[in-house]
Design a protein around this motif. Structure first.
Motif, mmCIF file in Angstrom:
data_model
loop_
_atom_site.group_PDB
_atom_site.id
_atom_site.type_symbol
_atom_site.label_atom_id
_atom_site.label_comp_id
_atom_site.label_asym_id
_atom_site.label_seq_id
_atom_site.Cartn_x
_atom_site.Cartn_y
_atom_site.Cartn_z
ATOM 1 N N PRO A 1 -26.109 12.897 -13.558
ATOM 2 C CA PRO A 1 -25.231 12.824 -12.380
ATOM 3 C C PRO A 1 -24.376 14.079 -12.235
ATOM 4 C CG PRO A 1 -25.075 10.844 -13.739
ATOM 5 C CD PRO A 1 -25.816 11.851 -14.536
ATOM 6 N N ARG A 2 -23.760 14.210 -11.061
ATOM 7 C CA ARG A 2 -22.858 15.337 -10.818
ATOM 8 C C ARG A 2 -21.641 15.231 -11.731
ATOM 9 N NH1 ARG A 2 -23.822 13.192 -5.532
ATOM 10 N NH2 ARG A 2 -25.346 14.426 -4.356
ATOM 11 N N PRO A 3 -21.041 16.381 -12.111
ATOM 12 C CA PRO A 3 -19.854 16.341 -12.980
ATOM 13 C C PRO A 3 -18.737 15.461 -12.427
ATOM 14 C CG PRO A 3 -20.677 18.587 -12.785
ATOM 15 C CD PRO A 3 -21.476 17.761 -11.821
ATOM 16 N N GLU A 4 -18.508 15.541 -11.109
ATOM 17 C CA GLU A 4 -17.423 14.743 -10.544
ATOM 18 C C GLU A 4 -17.703 13.247 -10.650
ATOM 19 O OE1 GLU A 4 -19.791 16.489 -6.961
ATOM 20 O OE2 GLU A 4 -19.176 17.100 -8.985
ATOM 21 N N TYR B 1 -23.380 8.219 -6.606
ATOM 22 C CA TYR B 1 -24.181 8.404 -7.811
ATOM 23 C C TYR B 1 -25.517 9.084 -7.508
ATOM 24 C CZ TYR B 1 -25.358 7.530 -12.631
ATOM 25 O OH TYR B 1 -25.640 7.703 -13.957
ATOM 26 N N THR B 2 -25.940 9.958 -8.427
ATOM 27 C CA THR B 2 -27.272 10.562 -8.359
ATOM 28 C C THR B 2 -27.921 10.480 -9.739
ATOM 29 O OG1 THR B 2 -26.368 12.752 -8.850
ATOM 30 C CG2 THR B 2 -26.678 12.192 -6.525
ATOM 31 N N ASN B 3 -29.245 10.605 -9.762
ATOM 32 C CA ASN B 3 -30.064 10.504 -10.972
ATOM 33 C C ASN B 3 -30.090 9.046 -11.437
ATOM 34 O OD1 ASN B 3 -31.119 11.378 -13.889
ATOM 35 N ND2 ASN B 3 -31.316 13.114 -12.477
ATOM 36 N N ILE B 4 -30.272 8.797 -12.725
ATOM 37 C CA ILE B 4 -30.363 7.407 -13.170
ATOM 38 C C ILE B 4 -29.103 7.023 -13.938
ATOM 39 C CG2 ILE B 4 -32.863 7.648 -13.365
ATOM 40 C CD1 ILE B 4 -32.511 7.239 -16.389
ATOM 41 N N GLY B 5 -28.848 5.732 -13.973
ATOM 42 C CA GLY B 5 -27.667 5.234 -14.672
ATOM 43 C C GLY B 5 -27.737 3.725 -14.796
ATOM 44 N N THR B 6 -26.735 3.163 -15.418
ATOM 45 C CA THR B 6 -26.712 1.730 -15.661
ATOM 46 C C THR B 6 -25.357 1.154 -15.275
ATOM 47 O OG1 THR B 6 -28.202 2.038 -17.543
ATOM 48 C CG2 THR B 6 -27.083 -0.064 -17.370
#
Length: 445
Positions: free
Chosen positions: A105-108, A261-266
């Protein structure tokens, strides 16, 4: 797609990322501490660079050393894996400023969801349900008075960090005083939350591209824990109905969108066993240890998906086409001694034989001759099995565990065998206190 990726991690997750890169035709650069010079991930990568001594703060947590290695190897991107710097917004920012792509994800966003207090406030605004909680507390006295307002039992949680560490359940004021011997309330680094007894830990895998599309890949049940550390996970949860799945997945997508949110996450939730209500816990902005069971049940390669999204591709899958094909279980195999309070068991692995056969996958970071280092996490392998039903997956896991041979260090293999024979586990009657209630000498069978 990238030409060359540096993996800022070690062990099984570094190997998992290397394999995904190889299948995508991407060159890999491993980094390693002096203690890991002969580690498997070092041997499998196209290139490997020493970044410091055994102490993780001077190697795997050394941002400058990792960025220097990336410059030296002329990589396009850096994948942080899980643990170490994976949830460090400053590191993600430094990676981007140095001219590389951060695979995550992006830093922010990491900064936004990494602070539990800020994340709770953000999720409140998004309308997610959550347990009654407090602002950060600044002293022991404030913790005691706040707990009295919330009502016992309460759980003390760190504002930063994850993985269930530094959490304490307090049944009364005396327990808060006991916790204060281990944590410093004056740092305002902790907050209090109403403790939900007999809860199930349910998490939803989300995938989001850089163009505003977000989907979910179903839920995972992570209720089998020891001291808030996950030991066994499965997908799907055996108690989640289609209606409940639709509800919790919608909440997870709403949470992801509210954090851009970007990319993957939970997105993680506690589910009250009595009311079946879900309460938001946190968002983990990284690949999870237990990602493999989602890969097995959906057929989606999450690490490749991470790399594709980071390289600028739109979502390769659509929600309406998602199918959940089977039931999968994962057992974490740690170099620990279950008969001695699960103390770490470092040393040389003198013999290593992993299980195989139909419906068995092993993600590991060791082989015969490997040294389990005392400096890092004790997990050395994960066994993943699947079946048409939960019962089938359990039977296959029992067989796989009986085949697994590791000599030279103590492991949790036999503990998992006992766990899978427990009638309460087999019936699906589990919660986050299962091991304390059902796997101790005083527990009923």
């Amino acid at each position: 797609m990238f030409k060359r990726v540096l993996i800022a991690n070690r062990g099984e997750i570094a190997i998992r990322i290397i394999r995904a890169c190889q299948e995508l035709g991407v060159e890999t650069v491993a980094v390693y501490s002096s203690a890991d010079a002969d580690a498997v991930h070092v041997k499998l990568a196209d290139q490997a660079i020493n970044i410091g001594p055994a102490d993780a703060t001077r190697s795997y947590l050394n941002m400058a050393a990792i960025l220097d290695a990336a410059q030296l190897a002329e990589v396009d991107a850096i994948h942080p894996g899980y643990g170490f710097l994976s949830e460090n917004a400053d590191f993600a920012e430094a990676v981007i400023k140095a001219g590389f792509v951060f695979v995550g994800p992006r830093p922010e966003t990491i900064r936004k969801v990494g602070n539990k207090d800020a994340a709770r406030e953000l999720m409140k605004q998004a309308g997610l349900p959550m347990a009654l909680g407090s602002d950060p507390v600044n002293s022991l006295e404030e913790a005691v008075s706040t707990a009295a307002k919330i009502g016992y039992p309460i759980i003390i949680k760190p504002i930063a960090g994850g993985g269930g560490k530094s959490m304490f359940v307090a049944q009364n004021e005396a327990d808060i005083h006991t916790a204060a011997l281990k944590i410093d309330f004056t740092t305002a680094g902790f907050y209090l939350e109403k403790y939900i007894a007999n809860a199930r830990h349910i998490e939803v895998q989300i995938v989001a591209d850089n163009y505003g599309d977000v989907i979910h890949l179903g839920e995972r049940e992570c209720s089998i824990q020891r001291r808030n550390q996950k030991i066994l996970e499965e997908a799907p949860s055996c108690v989640i109905t289609p209606e409940m799945r639709q509800k919790v997945s919608a909440l997870a997508i709403r949470a992801a969108k509210s954090a851009n949110y970007t990319n993957i996450g939970t997105v993680e939730f506690l589910m009250d066993k009595n009311t079946c209500e879900f309460y938001f816990m946190e968002i983990n902005p990284r690949i999870q240890v237990e990602h493999a069971i989602t890969e097995i049940t959906t057929g989606v390669d999450l690490v490749k998906t991470q790399l594709r999204i980071a390289s600028g591709d739109p979502l390769p899958i659509r929600q309406e086409y998602m199918k959940f094909n089977c039931h999968a279980i994962e057992c974490r195999i740690n170099a620990e001694d279950p008969d001695n309070s699960f103390l770490p068991s470092p040393g040389e692995i003198t013999f290593y034989h992993q299980p195989g056969g139909p419906n068995v996958r092993v993600d590991d970071g060791v082989c015969t001759g490997s040294i389990v280092q005392p400096y890092y996490d004790s997990m050395i392998a994960k066994i993943i099995t699947c079946g048409r039903t939960r019962g089938d997956a359990i039977k296959t896991m029992r067989r796989a565990l009986s085949e697994f041979r590791i000599v030279g260090v103590k492991t949790t293999i036999d503990f998992h065998r006992k766990l899978l024979d427990n009638p309460y586990f087999c019936s699906g009657d589990i919660d986050t206190q299962f091991i304390a209630k059902r796997m101790t000498p005083s527990s009923e069978d």
